[in-house]
Design a protein around this motif. Structure first.
Motif, PDB file in Angstrom:
ATOM      1  N   GLN A 148       0.694  -0.961  -0.282  1.00 32.18           N
ATOM      2  CA  GLN A 148      -0.253   0.243  -0.191  1.00 32.18           C
ATOM      3  C   GLN A 148       1.176   0.777   0.056  1.00 32.18           C
ATOM      4  O   GLN A 148       1.332   1.260   0.618  1.00 32.18           O
ATOM      5  CB  GLN A 148      -0.722   0.058   1.192  1.00 32.18           C
ATOM      6  N   ASN A 149       1.347   2.257  -1.249  1.00 26.76           N
ATOM      7  CA  ASN A 149       1.204   3.317  -1.026  1.00 26.76           C
ATOM      8  C   ASN A 149       3.274   3.415  -0.589  1.00 26.76           C
ATOM      9  O   ASN A 149       3.378   4.412  -0.442  1.00 26.76           O
ATOM     10  CB  ASN A 149       0.464   4.669  -0.393  1.00 26.76           C
ATOM     11  N   HIS A 190      -7.671   8.085  -9.922  1.00 27.36           N
ATOM     12  CA  HIS A 190      -7.006   8.621  -8.719  1.00 27.36           C
ATOM     13  C   HIS A 190      -7.264   7.684  -7.744  1.00 27.36           C
ATOM     14  O   HIS A 190      -5.954   7.997  -6.594  1.00 27.36           O
ATOM     15  CB  HIS A 190      -7.768   9.774  -7.912  1.00 27.36           C
ATOM     16  N   GLU A 191      -7.119   6.153  -7.942  1.00 28.64           N
ATOM     17  CA  GLU A 191      -7.040   5.300  -7.267  1.00 28.64           C
ATOM     18  C   GLU A 191      -7.090   4.328  -7.480  1.00 28.64           C
ATOM     19  O   GLU A 191      -8.132   3.555  -8.759  1.00 28.64           O
ATOM     20  CB  GLU A 191      -7.724   5.337  -5.570  1.00 28.64           C
ATOM     21  N   GLN A 202      -5.768   0.024  -7.213  1.00 31.18           N
ATOM     22  CA  GLN A 202      -5.423  -1.789  -7.085  1.00 31.18           C
ATOM     23  C   GLN A 202      -5.296  -2.330  -8.352  1.00 31.18           C
ATOM     24  O   GLN A 202      -6.135  -2.629  -9.072  1.00 31.18           O
ATOM     25  CB  GLN A 202      -6.879  -2.125  -5.936  1.00 31.18           C
ATOM     26  N   HIS A 236      -2.364  -1.629  -3.407  1.00 28.59           N
ATOM     27  CA  HIS A 236      -3.283  -0.609  -3.427  1.00 28.59           C
ATOM     28  C   HIS A 236      -2.805   0.575  -3.407  1.00 28.59           C
ATOM     29  O   HIS A 236      -1.528   1.243  -2.857  1.00 28.59           O
ATOM     30  CB  HIS A 236      -4.317  -0.969  -2.013  1.00 28.59           C
ATOM     31  N   HIS A 237      -2.364   1.377  -4.004  1.00 26.57           N
ATOM     32  CA  HIS A 237      -2.341   3.030  -4.182  1.00 26.57           C
ATOM     33  C   HIS A 237      -3.421   4.340  -4.631  1.00 26.57           C
ATOM     34  O   HIS A 237      -4.512   4.052  -5.308  1.00 26.57           O
ATOM     35  CB  HIS A 237      -1.998   2.673  -5.279  1.00 26.57           C
ATOM     36  N   VAL A 238      -3.104   5.077  -3.884  1.00 26.81           N
ATOM     37  CA  VAL A 238      -3.814   6.250  -4.062  1.00 26.81           C
ATOM     38  C   VAL A 238      -3.021   7.640  -4.266  1.00 26.81           C
ATOM     39  O   VAL A 238      -2.216   7.865  -3.584  1.00 26.81           O
ATOM     40  CB  VAL A 238      -4.283   6.616  -2.890  1.00 26.81           C
ATOM     41  N   THR A 260      -8.279  13.668  -0.531  1.00 26.68           N
ATOM     42  CA  THR A 260      -7.250  13.346  -1.927  1.00 26.68           C
ATOM     43  C   THR A 260      -6.409  14.631  -2.270  1.00 26.68           C
ATOM     44  O   THR A 260      -6.744  15.650  -2.291  1.00 26.68           O
ATOM     45  CB  THR A 260      -8.203  12.530  -2.620  1.00 26.68           C
TER      46      THR A 260
END
Length: 599
Positions: A3-4, A99-100, A102, A112-114, A148
């Motif tokens: 994640q990120n 913008h997000e 998976q 998973h990335h935001v 965000t």
């Protein structure tokens, strides 16, 4: 599940590394509803839609429901891990998901990335064997919130129940997989990251480097190779400084790139375990005595704020448009652009390295100014732009610097565009972010882009930054159509900033007027090509009066798409080129000015 986390170096093919492009047509579907419990990644997508990657999905299909969709969409395809990768480590990587995003390998969520404009990846070595096939699903969510970057909110109609994504930036909220997707391999002992910082003294260049690698018995060796293919310096070890005799500097408009080749050598048999090639330009950046210096020489920025925006593709990366845009930059005499208002593709950064174009590199922190849309509305607060937003902002800065730190073309970080820097809470929000950026990279100046309403009298944060960057629209949004009054206001504004920060250079990072191609006026009225020419000429006349002004970047390079509104007819028309890259009259006037400045 990752994640990120910060990804490894951009994939490349060497004697020790391989990569497979996953660009092309993918199966595509949209989530049935925001409350759907379906898990489409657990089986083949049931859909007759196919979507190209890279491309934004919004303008591909003749379906308004897809164009205006709010929420998750799904891309899917089958992938085979090459047989020859047995014993290697391999990763699935998306260069962005707006913008997000998976990533699913078969039924399993692996990343998973935001954040919509930087890469993310997952190690899939233990999930799929070399020679086997797997189902790759990438889920992409376009929802924006106050936490965000950029911010936004979803509104639900009381009449129809329709969900609408609203946002505070003036460009269309394109979404999807707009950049490439890769499957790539590395050896089990491999180079994970490289940081280089360059300098020179006299005719000797210096590359200070730091290399991160996985653990193993191999030793790191460095070779610096010039453009003729000759090795001009060598070194060993994970950190150090290499001297380059008779150095060729990277110059704006005259790029020169060395190949910084890092290798891991097996200590027992001297075999090369891994190699990574990093194009490296040796140059220095400094801000001193109200001047911007590249290689100790004053540099005056000419160019544009741009957008990643073309017909049908939206923000989808297109090599033909990229090359043509750089041709137009050269034709018009521009030496720079800003990545307004988000990080651009790494392919574009690499191309700028090779072409000697200078870049102000910007995060996706645009729209942090609610007062622009609703006068008097607060921006910073517990339920607005808050500490959680600031952490997302900090992560965006980390990812931007991590990805772009080695590009010679990048000369300055911009951590936000037009925030409410005059509002209560602005300093508390931005001071830690400015500090963080300098901690991550002390070799480049740091700026933010100041909005019209945050005048030299009202702004609360500009003292935290190295260069004053201003967006000003006297003659357009203010004193509309009255260039005589606009000229007085612009001159007064610039003098105010000079008086407040006499040792800081000023770059005008936005100025311009919406212009309808082919609309002419003997009175030089707004929206006409004549007015755009006259307005830009007025700004240039004022710039030339101020020694502190060290740059002019017109808004915008080309017309671009925006959200629907009564103030926008098929997008923003401030480009000096149309969206199809045809020149307006102002392009010829800029060419006359900038080619003269270039000499």
């Amino acid at each position: 599940m990752v994640q990120n986390s910060l990804p490894m170096l951009k994939p490349q093919r060497t004697l020790s590394r391989d990569l497979v492009s996953l660009d092309g047509l993918w199966k595509f579907s949209v989530a049935a509803s925001p409350n759907s419990t379906a898990q489409p990644w657990t089986k083949p997508l049931v859909t007759d839609l196919e979507c190209p990657v890279p491309a934004s999905y919004n303008d591909i299909f003749i379906d308004r429901n897809i164009r205006d969709h709010v929420g998750w969409v799904y891309y899917q395809r089958d992938v085979i891990v090459p047989k020859g990768w047995s014993g290697e480590q391999y990763f699935a990587r998306a260069e962005s998901a707006t913008h997000e995003g998976q990533i699913y390998i078969n039924d399993r969520l692996v990343a998973h990335h935001v954040g919509g404009y930087t890469p993310f990846e997952a190690d899939v070595t233990d999930l799929v064997k070399a020679g086997e096939q797997f189902r790759l699903t990438i889920a992409v969510n376009n929802i924006l919130t106050f936490q965000t970057l950029p911010p936004g909110k979803v509104e639900v109609s009381n009449v129809t129940g329709k969900r609408t994504q609203t946002y505070y930036h003036d460009f269309y909220n394109y979404a999807g997989l707009a950049r490439s997707v890769w499957l790539y391999s590395v050896p089990t002992q491999h180079i994970q990251d490289i940081t280089v910082v360059t300098d020179y003294e006299g005719t000797t260049g210096q590359i200070k480097y730091n290399i991160t690698a996985t653990k193993g018995s191999g030793k790191i060796q460095i070779a610096v190779i010039d453009e003729s293919g000759a090795t001009v310096a060598t070194a060993s070890g994970a950190t150090g400084t290499i001297s380059i005799p008779s150095v060729q500097l990277w110059q704006p408009g005259a790029a020169y790139l060395y190949n910084f080749r890092a290798s891991i050598i097996d200590s027992s048999n001297k075999k090369t375990l891994d190699t990574y090639n990093l194009a490296t330009g040796i140059r220095t950046i400094a801000v001193k005595d109200a001047q911007f210096l590249i290689n100790d020489k004053p540099f005056y920025f000419t160019g544009f704020g741009k957008h990643e925006d073309t017909n049908i593709r939206g923000k989808g990366h297109d090599q033909a448009y990229m090359v043509h845009d750089f041709q137009l930059l050269n034709w018009i005499g521009a030496n720079s652009f800003r990545t307004s208002h988000y990080p651009y593709t790494e392919e574009m950064m690499e191309f700028a390295d090779r072409k000697g174009i200078v870049i102000i590199d910007e995060t996706a922190a645009v729209g942090l100014n609610f007062d622009l849309h609703t006068p008097g509305e607060r921006t910073f607060g517990p339920d607005l732009i808050n500490n959680q937003t600031r952490e997302a902002h900090a992560q965006a800065i980390r990812e931007l610097v991590h990805r772009d730190k080695n590009h010679a073309s990048v000369v300055m970080w911009s951590i936000a565009n037009e925030p409410a820097s005059h509002a209560e809470g602005a300093r508390e929000y931005f001071e830690p972010l400015a500090t963080l950026t300098r901690q991550l990279d002390s070799s480049r100046p740091v700026t933010f882009i100041n909005v019209q309403t945050a005048t030299y009298k009202l702004d609360k944060i500009s003292d935290l930054f190295d260069v004053t960057c201003l967006n000003r629209y006297f003659g357009w949004y203010l004193t509309t159509g009255d260039l005589a009054e606009a000229e007085v206001a612009l001159r007064t504004e610039l003098q105010g900033w000079v008086d407040r920060f006499p040792n800081k250079p000023i770059i005008m990072t936005e100025y311009g007027a919406d212009t309808v191609t082919g609309l002419h006026s003997v009175f030089s009225l707004p929206w006409s090509e004549e007015y755009q020419v006259d307005m830009l000429a007025m700004y240039h006349r004022v710039f030339d009066e101020f020694e502190a002004v060290w740059g002019e970047q017109v808004w915008n390079f080309a017309d671009f798409q925006t959200s629907v509104g009564t103030g926008r007819v098929d997008g923003n028309k401030k480009g000096v080129f149309t969206r199809e890259r045809r020149p307006k009259a102002a392009a010829h006037e800029l060419r006359a000015r900038w080619t003269k400045l270039r000499k």
